[in-house]
Motif scaffolding. Structure first.
Motif, mmCIF file in Angstrom:
data_model
loop_
_atom_site.group_PDB
_atom_site.id
_atom_site.type_symbol
_atom_site.label_atom_id
_atom_site.label_comp_id
_atom_site.label_asym_id
_atom_site.label_seq_id
_atom_site.Cartn_x
_atom_site.Cartn_y
_atom_site.Cartn_z
ATOM 1 N N LEU A 120 51.909 -3.734 -18.316
ATOM 2 C CA LEU A 120 52.283 -3.402 -16.886
ATOM 3 C C LEU A 120 51.417 -2.155 -16.270
ATOM 4 C CD1 LEU A 120 54.779 -3.478 -14.803
ATOM 5 C CD2 LEU A 120 55.547 -1.384 -15.694
ATOM 6 N N ARG A 121 51.103 -2.466 -14.996
ATOM 7 C CA ARG A 121 50.439 -1.394 -14.187
ATOM 8 C C ARG A 121 51.374 -1.096 -13.165
ATOM 9 N NH1 ARG A 121 46.248 -4.491 -16.692
ATOM 10 N NH2 ARG A 121 44.401 -3.239 -16.860
ATOM 11 N N MET A 153 51.368 -12.609 -19.528
ATOM 12 C CA MET A 153 50.975 -12.154 -18.070
ATOM 13 C C MET A 153 50.951 -10.728 -17.838
ATOM 14 S SD MET A 153 53.638 -14.955 -15.934
ATOM 15 C CE MET A 153 54.931 -14.773 -16.968
ATOM 16 N N GLN A 154 49.859 -10.528 -17.130
ATOM 17 C CA GLN A 154 49.923 -9.245 -16.646
ATOM 18 C C GLN A 154 50.807 -8.895 -15.492
ATOM 19 O OE1 GLN A 154 47.629 -7.007 -18.457
ATOM 20 N NE2 GLN A 154 47.310 -8.417 -19.879
ATOM 21 N N VAL A 155 51.598 -8.008 -15.784
ATOM 22 C CA VAL A 155 52.713 -7.562 -14.420
ATOM 23 C C VAL A 155 52.166 -6.278 -13.968
ATOM 24 C CG1 VAL A 155 55.063 -7.111 -14.035
ATOM 25 C CG2 VAL A 155 54.400 -8.719 -15.864
ATOM 26 N N GLY A 156 52.403 -6.356 -12.614
ATOM 27 C CA GLY A 156 52.292 -5.272 -11.825
ATOM 28 C C GLY A 156 53.633 -4.663 -10.966
ATOM 29 N N ILE A 157 53.603 -3.330 -10.818
ATOM 30 C CA ILE A 157 55.076 -3.028 -9.835
ATOM 31 C C ILE A 157 54.562 -1.984 -8.915
ATOM 32 C CG2 ILE A 157 55.847 -1.439 -11.607
ATOM 33 C CD1 ILE A 157 58.626 -2.180 -10.525
ATOM 34 N N ILE A 158 54.839 -2.345 -7.752
ATOM 35 C CA ILE A 158 54.686 -1.378 -6.776
ATOM 36 C C ILE A 158 55.969 -0.708 -6.165
ATOM 37 C CG2 ILE A 158 53.685 -0.818 -4.476
ATOM 38 C CD1 ILE A 158 51.621 -2.886 -4.884
ATOM 39 N N LEU A 167 59.051 -19.769 -8.866
ATOM 40 C CA LEU A 167 60.276 -18.662 -9.777
ATOM 41 C C LEU A 167 59.977 -19.339 -11.388
ATOM 42 C CD1 LEU A 167 62.755 -17.364 -10.154
ATOM 43 C CD2 LEU A 167 64.174 -19.337 -9.432
ATOM 44 N N GLU A 168 60.059 -20.455 -11.665
ATOM 45 C CA GLU A 168 59.761 -20.674 -13.112
ATOM 46 C C GLU A 168 58.686 -20.102 -13.883
ATOM 47 O OE1 GLU A 168 62.405 -22.207 -14.791
ATOM 48 O OE2 GLU A 168 63.293 -21.995 -12.637
ATOM 49 N N LYS A 169 57.467 -20.101 -12.998
ATOM 50 C CA LYS A 169 56.450 -19.405 -13.548
ATOM 51 C C LYS A 169 56.542 -17.905 -13.937
ATOM 52 C CE LYS A 169 51.512 -18.405 -12.491
ATOM 53 N NZ LYS A 169 50.342 -18.538 -11.472
ATOM 54 N N VAL A 170 57.506 -17.141 -13.145
ATOM 55 C CA VAL A 170 57.528 -15.845 -13.376
ATOM 56 C C VAL A 170 59.015 -15.539 -13.942
ATOM 57 C CG1 VAL A 170 56.042 -15.348 -11.425
ATOM 58 C CG2 VAL A 170 58.499 -15.265 -11.086
ATOM 59 N N ARG A 171 59.804 -16.518 -14.037
ATOM 60 C CA ARG A 171 61.195 -16.308 -14.749
ATOM 61 C C ARG A 171 60.943 -15.363 -16.139
ATOM 62 N NH1 ARG A 171 66.264 -18.681 -14.227
ATOM 63 N NH2 ARG A 171 65.666 -20.135 -12.795
ATOM 64 N N PRO A 172 60.311 -15.385 -17.036
ATOM 65 C CA PRO A 172 60.214 -14.788 -18.153
ATOM 66 C C PRO A 172 60.252 -13.300 -17.853
ATOM 67 C CG PRO A 172 58.987 -16.707 -18.486
ATOM 68 C CD PRO A 172 59.071 -16.610 -17.026
ATOM 69 N N VAL A 173 59.414 -12.927 -16.837
ATOM 70 C CA VAL A 173 59.163 -11.452 -16.414
ATOM 71 C C VAL A 173 60.546 -11.094 -15.718
ATOM 72 C CG1 VAL A 173 57.985 -9.763 -14.920
ATOM 73 C CG2 VAL A 173 56.933 -11.758 -16.122
ATOM 74 N N LEU A 174 61.256 -11.840 -14.891
ATOM 75 C CA LEU A 174 62.417 -11.468 -13.933
ATOM 76 C C LEU A 174 63.702 -11.513 -15.256
ATOM 77 C CD1 LEU A 174 62.160 -13.708 -11.001
ATOM 78 C CD2 LEU A 174 61.146 -11.530 -11.365
ATOM 79 N N ALA A 175 63.416 -12.117 -16.106
ATOM 80 C CA ALA A 175 64.658 -12.208 -17.047
ATOM 81 C C ALA A 175 64.695 -10.957 -18.037
ATOM 82 C CB ALA A 175 64.286 -13.212 -18.180
#
Length: 293
Positions: free
Chosen positions: A27-28, A1-6, A145-153
């Protein structure tokens, strides 16, 4: 997954470095004057973007870590906001402290554009963000939540699904009201103890061995005893914002809030006196009686 943060501030910087280092995600981040220094993130491969729309066009998961609802709304719906570049199926993860009613509106706007929205406010401190041990209170569709759980973990110790969209922010405001309320009360008591020339270590020990034992005491004790404010790098102005968000939420719900009103009065007095950018532990000094200390 491509992740962004603001929002690469005190909390967001720690989140970003762990998404990169522990998670191994691309990450962007949004280039912004309020960011912490991003040299480490760039070294780890993070790419800066000029607008939220630019991030939305490239990312499957976008983490928001900004001050509050006005900032979130501008990022989502403003000029060159997320809506203008959103990829279908993208998930917005709002880790800010925001008003639940605003969260529902932003979620509806994102859903109408083909995306998904969860609120995932944090508990714990910037130190825990740096260490990747934050706790998240997640509201929204469990499938999102389950879709993004690997990122949040990659930046958490605990991820708790607490209900429908908006419940995360509602619980965060309840949590922060109790936490900030405790610390404001404790700061006032510590100031009174100091004015009475009670040994600060004795004061802390008496509370720690009785009914005053708490996380609030643990976080303020280094300042009470040694003048070290770094255990809780949280601006007094942000504490006032969170209390006033709680009061707005309580008013909308028709709930009583006399204690919250008093806490707000105490904190706003410090802000109006020019201490908004001081850290919350420094209320211990701000609440001292006038005159030589």
């Amino acid at each position: 997954m491509q992740v962004g943060i603001i929002g690469v501030g005190l909390m967001g910087h720690g989140i970003a470095r762990n998404v990169l280092k522990r998670g191994g995600f691309a990450l962007r981040f949004l280039d912004h004057p309020g960011n912490q220094p991003v040299k480490e993130l760039a070294t780890l491969g993070a790419l800066g973007c000029a607008t939220p729309a630019d991030i939305a066009a490239e990312c499957d998961v976008i983490i928001l870590c900004v001050t509050g609802s006005p900032q979130v709304e501008a990022i989502v719906t403003g000029e060159n906001g997320l809506l203008s570049g959103l990829r279908p199926g993208s998930v917005i993860v709002d880790c800010s402290t925001a008003l639940p009613d605003s969260t529902l509106r932003m979620g509806a706007a994102i859903h109408a554009a083909g995306g998904h929205y969860i609120d995932a406010p944090m508990t714990r401190t910037a130190k825990h963000a740096h260490e990747g041990t934050l706790n998240l209170l997640v509201g929204g569709d469990p499938a999102d939540l389950e879709k993004v759980r690997p990122v949040l973990a990659s930046f958490t110790d605990s991820i708790e699904h607490v209900g429908a969209l908006g419940h995360g922010h509602r619980l965060k405001l309840l949590h922060n009201y109790v936490s900030i309320g405790f610390m404001t009360l404790l700061a006032e008591a510590a100031a009174q103890a100091a004015d009475a020339e009670i040994d600060p270590q004795v004061f802390v020990d008496v509370l720690a061995n009785g009914g005053g034992a708490s996380a609030a005491l643990d976080r303020l004790a280094p300042y009470i005893t040694k003048g070290d404010r770094e255990g809780l790098p949280f601006f007094i102005s942000n504490a006032q914002k969170d209390i006033d968000y709680y009061r707005a939420m309580a008013t909308a719900a028709g709930a009583q809030k006399p204690v919250a009103d008093s806490v707000s009065d105490a904190i706003s007095g410090a802000v109006q006196a020019g201490h908004g950018q001081d850290y919350v532990p420094e209320l211990v000094t701000i609440f001292r009686k006038p005159g030589p200390q």
